[in-house]
Structure formats: C-alpha cells, structure tokens
Design a protein around this motif. Structure first.
Motif, PDB file in Angstrom:
ATOM      1  N   GLY A  67       0.793  -1.215   0.000  1.00 32.50           N
ATOM      2  CA  GLY A  67       0.000   0.000   0.000  1.00 32.50           C
ATOM      3  C   GLY A  67       0.824   1.262   0.000  1.00 32.50           C
ATOM      4  N   GLN A  68       2.138   1.129   0.189  1.00 31.02           N
ATOM      5  CA  GLN A  68       3.027   2.295   0.162  1.00 31.02           C
ATOM      6  C   GLN A  68       4.084   2.142  -0.934  1.00 31.02           C
ATOM      7  N   THR A  69       4.860   1.080  -0.855  1.00 23.31           N
ATOM      8  CA  THR A  69       5.877   0.833  -1.869  1.00 23.31           C
ATOM      9  C   THR A  69       5.700  -0.539  -2.521  1.00 23.31           C
ATOM     10  N   LEU A  70       4.555  -1.160  -2.289  1.00 24.86           N
ATOM     11  CA  LEU A  70       4.242  -2.446  -2.903  1.00 24.86           C
ATOM     12  C   LEU A  70       2.765  -2.459  -3.278  1.00 24.86           C
ATOM     13  N   TYR A  71       2.487  -2.591  -4.573  1.00 25.92           N
ATOM     14  CA  TYR A  71       1.121  -2.643  -5.090  1.00 25.92           C
ATOM     15  C   TYR A  71       0.927  -3.984  -5.779  1.00 25.92           C
ATOM     16  N   LEU A  72      -0.256  -4.587  -5.541  1.00 28.30           N
ATOM     17  CA  LEU A  72      -0.485  -5.973  -5.942  1.00 28.30           C
ATOM     18  C   LEU A  72      -1.839  -6.153  -6.614  1.00 28.30           C
ATOM     19  N   SER A  73      -1.980  -7.243  -7.344  1.00 29.21           N
ATOM     20  CA  SER A  73      -3.270  -7.593  -7.934  1.00 29.21           C
ATOM     21  C   SER A  73      -4.284  -7.820  -6.812  1.00 29.21           C
ATOM     22  N   GLY A  74      -5.413  -7.159  -6.913  1.00 32.18           N
ATOM     23  CA  GLY A  74      -6.406  -7.206  -5.846  1.00 32.18           C
ATOM     24  C   GLY A  74      -6.468  -5.924  -5.052  1.00 32.18           C
ATOM     25  N   ASP A  75      -5.511  -5.017  -5.288  1.00 33.71           N
ATOM     26  CA  ASP A  75      -5.542  -3.735  -4.586  1.00 33.71           C
ATOM     27  C   ASP A  75      -6.648  -2.826  -5.115  1.00 33.71           C
ATOM     28  N   ASP A  76      -7.094  -3.060  -6.354  1.00 35.54           N
ATOM     29  CA  ASP A  76      -8.206  -2.303  -6.909  1.00 35.54           C
ATOM     30  C   ASP A  76      -9.082  -3.261  -7.719  1.00 35.54           C
ATOM     31  N   ALA A  77     -10.027  -2.726  -8.423  1.00 32.56           N
ATOM     32  CA  ALA A  77     -10.982  -3.565  -9.148  1.00 32.56           C
ATOM     33  C   ALA A  77     -10.511  -3.938 -10.549  1.00 32.56           C
ATOM     34  N   MET A  78      -9.272  -3.601 -10.902  1.00 33.34           N
ATOM     35  CA  MET A  78      -8.799  -3.809 -12.266  1.00 33.34           C
ATOM     36  C   MET A  78      -8.060  -5.132 -12.454  1.00 33.34           C
ATOM     37  N   GLY A  79      -8.019  -5.955 -11.420  1.00 38.46           N
ATOM     38  CA  GLY A  79      -7.415  -7.270 -11.548  1.00 38.46           C
ATOM     39  C   GLY A  79      -5.957  -7.205 -11.950  1.00 38.46           C
ATOM     40  N   SER A  80      -5.593  -7.900 -13.029  1.00 33.71           N
ATOM     41  CA  SER A  80      -4.202  -7.954 -13.449  1.00 33.71           C
ATOM     42  C   SER A  80      -3.775  -6.729 -14.254  1.00 33.71           C
ATOM     43  N   ARG A  81      -4.722  -5.862 -14.612  1.00 32.98           N
ATOM     44  CA  ARG A  81      -4.351  -4.629 -15.311  1.00 32.98           C
ATOM     45  C   ARG A  81      -3.710  -3.664 -14.309  1.00 32.98           C
ATOM     46  N   LYS A  82      -2.652  -3.018 -14.741  1.00 29.66           N
ATOM     47  CA  LYS A  82      -1.838  -2.236 -13.808  1.00 29.66           C
ATOM     48  C   LYS A  82      -2.048  -0.727 -13.902  1.00 29.66           C
ATOM     49  N   ASP A  83      -2.782  -0.266 -14.907  1.00 28.36           N
ATOM     50  CA  ASP A  83      -2.905   1.180 -15.070  1.00 28.36           C
ATOM     51  C   ASP A  83      -3.491   1.860 -13.847  1.00 28.36           C
ATOM     52  N   GLY A  84      -4.515   1.256 -13.233  1.00 27.50           N
ATOM     53  CA  GLY A  84      -5.122   1.872 -12.055  1.00 27.50           C
ATOM     54  C   GLY A  84      -4.124   2.058 -10.931  1.00 27.50           C
ATOM     55  N   ARG A  85      -3.302   1.058 -10.703  1.00 25.09           N
ATOM     56  CA  ARG A  85      -2.271   1.170  -9.672  1.00 25.09           C
ATOM     57  C   ARG A  85      -1.233   2.220 -10.050  1.00 25.09           C
ATOM     58  N   ARG A  86      -0.882   2.281 -11.349  1.00 24.50           N
ATOM     59  CA  ARG A  86       0.075   3.305 -11.786  1.00 24.50           C
ATOM     60  C   ARG A  86      -0.494   4.706 -11.563  1.00 24.50           C
ATOM     61  N   TRP A  87      -1.792   4.878 -11.861  1.00 20.27           N
ATOM     62  CA  TRP A  87      -2.394   6.193 -11.655  1.00 20.27           C
ATOM     63  C   TRP A  87      -2.402   6.569 -10.174  1.00 20.27           C
ATOM     64  N   THR A  88      -2.654   5.598  -9.311  1.00 22.49           N
ATOM     65  CA  THR A  88      -2.613   5.860  -7.871  1.00 22.49           C
ATOM     66  C   THR A  88      -1.222   6.318  -7.450  1.00 22.49           C
TER      67      THR A  88
END
Length: 291
Positions: free
Chosen positions: A188-209
């Motif tokens: 949640g700070q320096t590690l983002y994982l599948s399941g952190d948002d609703a986009m599953g294996s897509r990473k764009d949402g985590r990148r935007w965060t």
C-alpha cells in the motif's frame, strides 16, 4: 478342476498379468535432459546477465539526470491517453519515484522455474500461489537490479513495486523482495499488488494511484503491460509490435521506460508463422541447379 490345478493355472498366467498394460494410468514423461532454451538464456547465460546489467546501468544514468533537472511530467500515461496520442501525469512538486514490476524484472524466480523445468509443467495457478507463499528462499536479484535499486534510493528516489502477485500474499512477497536483496517493500506504500483495486491484473489503475502521489521518472518491466495496459488491448501480434516502434512511444524505450529480457514466459511469447515471418521476408534454399 482340483485346487492344485487351479493354483497351477493361476501361477502360469501371473507373468502375463504383470505385463498387461494398465489403460487407466498415465505414465509420466521423463524429465527433459536440459532446461528450455529461454531458461538457459535468462537464468544461466552470461549474455542474459550482461543485457540485464546494461539495462540497469542505462536506467540509473537516466534517473540521475532527471533528478538534477526536474521534469514537468512523469512517465506514467495519464487516464484517457492513447498510444498514438500519449499524455502523461504531471509531476508538480511531488517527490520522485521509480516503479518496477517484480517477477523477472527485479527478482528471478529461479526455484519456481527449476521446478517447472524438471516436471515439464508450464504455469499453473495453484503451484504459483504456493510459490508466492513459500518461495522466498530460492529467489535472487535480476543481475544489476539490487545495486541499482540501492543507488536510486541513495539519490532520494522512492522505489515502488507494482506486481501482479496476489494481495492475499502481500507479506510473503515483501519477504521475497527482501530475501532477494532488493530492500524493503510495504504493501500500500511501496508495494502494489493484484487485488488492490478492481482492475485485476491490469496495472494502469495502480500506476495512476502511484502517479497521484509521486513524480514517476522511470518504469521498469519485462512485459509491455508493465508500461501501459493499452498494449494488451487485443491487437494482433504484428500490430502490437508496431505500436512499440511508432513515435512518440518509440522514444520512451530507454527514455523513461526500461525493458528487461524475459524469453521464458509472458505476453511476448505469441504468434504463429504468419505472425512472425512476413511473406516478403521468407527464404528457402534454392533447388538443385538453381542459382
């Protein structure tokens, strides 16, 4: 038939019964004599190590220059961007970060790939989940990654991992990253994982965060999806390859986006003969008597 004759008959048939095929059993294939060629290259070859170190050196030089001359924009494509008309998240005065995939980008899953090669098994979700939970003792750094990540932190750049490992195994993944000599990672700070948002294996949402909190000056990965989900939007093999070579995207390779070699698995290992070999680039030896 007397008891003695029945026993004798049974004994005479026993060798035949022992030789009879068992049609409801599967004889396992013998293990391969050598690992697949891609594994030989990635996990064993000097060439694979050299190209990896080369990429990491280039990344460090690029980031060091950007730290001295603050860019206006990060290298994360903004929401609504396209590959033909890219736009990027603004930096403002946000702190610097570099964002990396984990598996075969910063960390080699040597133990898992050894198991797969020995038993002749490709990717399996069940065994991978077990690996995420228990594999920390047989991982290692991608050549060059451990030294460069330490150097980035010394430059004041926050190292962030964005991986499709499961959020359910966050603690185990953080331990594996540490065991590989890649430093600390906090979910949640320096590690983002599948399941952190609703986009599953897509990473764009985590990148935007991440880009909402940091000026991201470098992205590193071994798959095109580590840079943008737009690369995995259903293009043909040829169109996907062409998209990487068209400006302005082509200017990002080595200019904020850094790809690590992975000939073992992933989205790059696709395509039949017609996808890979254009009709005007095919050759066969001349027939006898032809020049």
């Amino acid at each position: 038939m007397s008891m003695r004759m029945r026993v004798a008959a049974a004994l005479s048939l026993a060798p035949l019964a022992a030789c009879a095929p068992t049609y409801n059993s599967v004889v396992p294939a013998p293990p391969p004599a050598n690992p697949p060629a891609g594994m030989q290259y990635l996990y064993g070859s000097g060439e694979g190590a050299a190209i990896s170190v080369q990429a990491w050196h280039a990344l460090l030089g690029y980031v060091a220059a950007k730290v001295k001359a603050r860019p206006a924009d990060s290298v994360v494509l903004a929401e609504g961007a396209t590959l033909d008309a890219p736009k990027f998240a603004p930096c403002g005065d946000k702190p610097f970060a570099a964002v990396f995939d984990v598996d075969e980008t910063v960390m080699l899953n040597t133990g898992y790939e050894y198991h797969g090669a020995k038993v002749g098994q490709g990717f399996d979700a069940t065994s991978w989940d077990k690996w995420e939970k228990t594999g920390e003792g047989t991982v290692g750094p991608v050549p060059g990654a451990d030294h460069v990540l330490a150097a980035l932190r010394n430059l004041g750049v926050t190292v962030i991992f964005n991986t499709n490992r499961s959020a359910a195994n966050a603690d185990a993944t953080a331990r594996a990253i540490r065991a590989a000599g890649l430093g600390e990672a906090v979910h949640g700070q320096t590690l983002y994982l599948s399941g952190d948002d609703a986009m599953g294996s897509r990473k764009d949402g985590r990148r935007w965060t991440i880009a909402s909190q940091y000026c991201v000056i470098a992205l590193g990965g071994d798959q095109l999806g580590d840079f943008s989900d737009l690369f995995n939007a259903g293009q043909s093999v040829a169109d996907r390859r062409a998209a990487t070579m068209r400006l302005p995207i082509a200017g990002l390779w080595g200019g904020g986006w850094f790809v690590m070699p992975n000939p073992v698995y992933g989205s790059g290992l696709k395509g039949g003969f017609d996808d890979i070999f254009p009709m005007d680039k095919r050759w066969a030896p001349p027939a006898a008597g032809e020049k």
